[in-house]
Write a protein that holds these residues in place. Sequence first.
Motif, PDB file in Angstrom:
ATOM      1  N   ARG A   1       0.921  -1.196  -0.131  1.00  0.00           N
ATOM      2  CA  ARG A   1      -0.046   0.204  -0.042  1.00  0.00           C
ATOM      3  C   ARG A   1       0.970   1.142   0.115  1.00  0.00           C
ATOM      4  O   ARG A   1       1.964   1.389   0.563  1.00  0.00           O
TER       5      ARG A   1
ATOM      6  N   THR B   1      -0.688   0.023  -4.269  1.00  0.00           N
ATOM      7  CA  THR B   1      -2.053   0.164  -4.181  1.00  0.00           C
ATOM      8  C   THR B   1      -2.342   1.408  -3.244  1.00  0.00           C
ATOM      9  O   THR B   1      -1.847   1.957  -2.485  1.00  0.00           O
TER      10      THR B   1
ATOM     11  N   GLN C   1      -5.637   2.031  -7.631  1.00  0.00           N
ATOM     12  CA  GLN C   1      -5.203   0.841  -7.596  1.00  0.00           C
ATOM     13  C   GLN C   1      -5.380   0.122  -6.164  1.00  0.00           C
ATOM     14  O   GLN C   1      -4.919   0.338  -5.206  1.00  0.00           O
TER      15      GLN C   1
END
Length: 554
Positions: free
Chosen positions: A195, A269, A298
């Motif tokens: 992330r 992401t 994403q």
Amino acid sequence: PSVTGSEEQTEGQRSTLECSTPYVCPGSDIVLHWEGYDPRVSEVSGRVQLDTSGVGRQVNLTSSFSWEDHSKKLLCQVSDGSKRAGTEVVLRVRHTPKDVRVSLSPSSGNIGVGDAVTLSCEVGSSHPPVSGYRWYKDGVALGTQRVLELRAVRREDHGRYHCQAQNALGAGVSPPVTLRVFSAAISASPAAEVREGTATTLSCDVPGREGHPEELTYTWYKNGAWLKEGPAHTLLFPAVAAGDAGYYSCQVANSQGSDTAQAVSLSVTYPPRIPALTLFQETQGGRLVIVLCTVDSQPPATLAIDRDGAVLATSGAEVALRQRLGVTASRNSLRLEIRDAGPRDSGKYGCTASNLHGNASATKVLVTRAAGILIQPSAEVAEGTAVTLTCVGTGDAAEKPLYAWYRNGRRLQESSSPTLEFPSVRGDDAGAFQCRVRSGNGSEASEAVPLRVLYPPRQPVLSSFLQSQGGRLGVIQCSVESDPESNLTLRRGDDVVACTQGCPRATSPRVHATRSYNSLRVEIRDVVVEDEGVYTCQAGNSQGSASAAVDFKA
């Protein structure tokens, strides 16, 4: 002399060899002795027998023989001055395999994945002969052959190898040899998909990197482009960003060569950014509304379009669509089409994007018009074409609405017919048209819609005059009406004087041309008699051509 004793000796055990002569010579210089033994681990003793039971001299050699004495020669010798005679003994020392070692081929250069490698178990000495072999990698048994062949080395073959040679007495073990497989590979920590904001490390390793005998150089690439180079085998991202996502590879080099790791994909992401919401209302007709929502995220986001809070379309679960609605969804994009749009479709449109990391939204207000204009066959036609303009609206047909038509803001007509027809349209008919629908519920005006009529040049307007003040200056000016714009060419006889497009500059410094839309002005300075004559202006476009002439007098 004669020698007696055991035919073979065992390493570490003491044994005795007897050297003797069947005679004794008292008072002589005859000497019986051993040669070639190690006095540090050996004892020599002798005795003389001279009695009725027998006559003789004996010298005993008692020693603890090692494997290094195997095949060694000892000599028992009797000497009398310069005279000598002796008996030679070849030692046969039983021992376990000794001087066991691993031979690695190739012995130099980098060994890469797919290369052929041979490891041989070599034995310096063994008596009795070697009866078997065992191979071990990092302490785990591998095989029992003397030669270990790796026809296509894998990265996993890197490690420490040793062999064991066996005979009837025991086994000998070689020192370990490290097989270094020079193969680069990239690993991601904590993972290859992280992330946004996570501290991330990419490591480029070759097996046994920490114990490598020489310094390694690492070159990093992102999406095939050079990134950095140096001794550091890691690429650090203290807080990875969306822009850091991509394919990473590295090249590891030493003095023997290099190897490039297979690229790994680093995926970052993040939650959806603010969506881009676009509202489009078809200008001609005004009956189609397109709502387009796109977003950056994403993983991909689920998109939903609503009007005043009521969901109209979504890229995820199916939504019951009305007949007038059409939906097209793709990655991070959602398109909603509303056919036969009218005032009922006005309102606040919103787009919401969401994924497992969060959500974001955007809104816009749409005001739809009740009336619109449809031009057939097209809003751009050639002169002479039959053209019909239709005023489409939401007026109640039961109340017989009236339709008023305007061109360039000036009223043309009003009737109960929604159409304005031009059986053979002319250039003068072009303009911006607007219709107004009037019924018992009120009135609504459409957007202005342009109608373009293409026509050939009309007869050019050609004029000339002479100015005498401040010198003699002749001016010839040509202008024309046409759509599209015409190319104007001014000729004197067969010679081109000037044109608006695609001709060379005037050859005479006295001639100056000024060009504008459908207009050409030519100035002739210091006019002379030779400038007199008939000048022709030719105008032409994709629709046709026309010309005019003037007689210029000096």
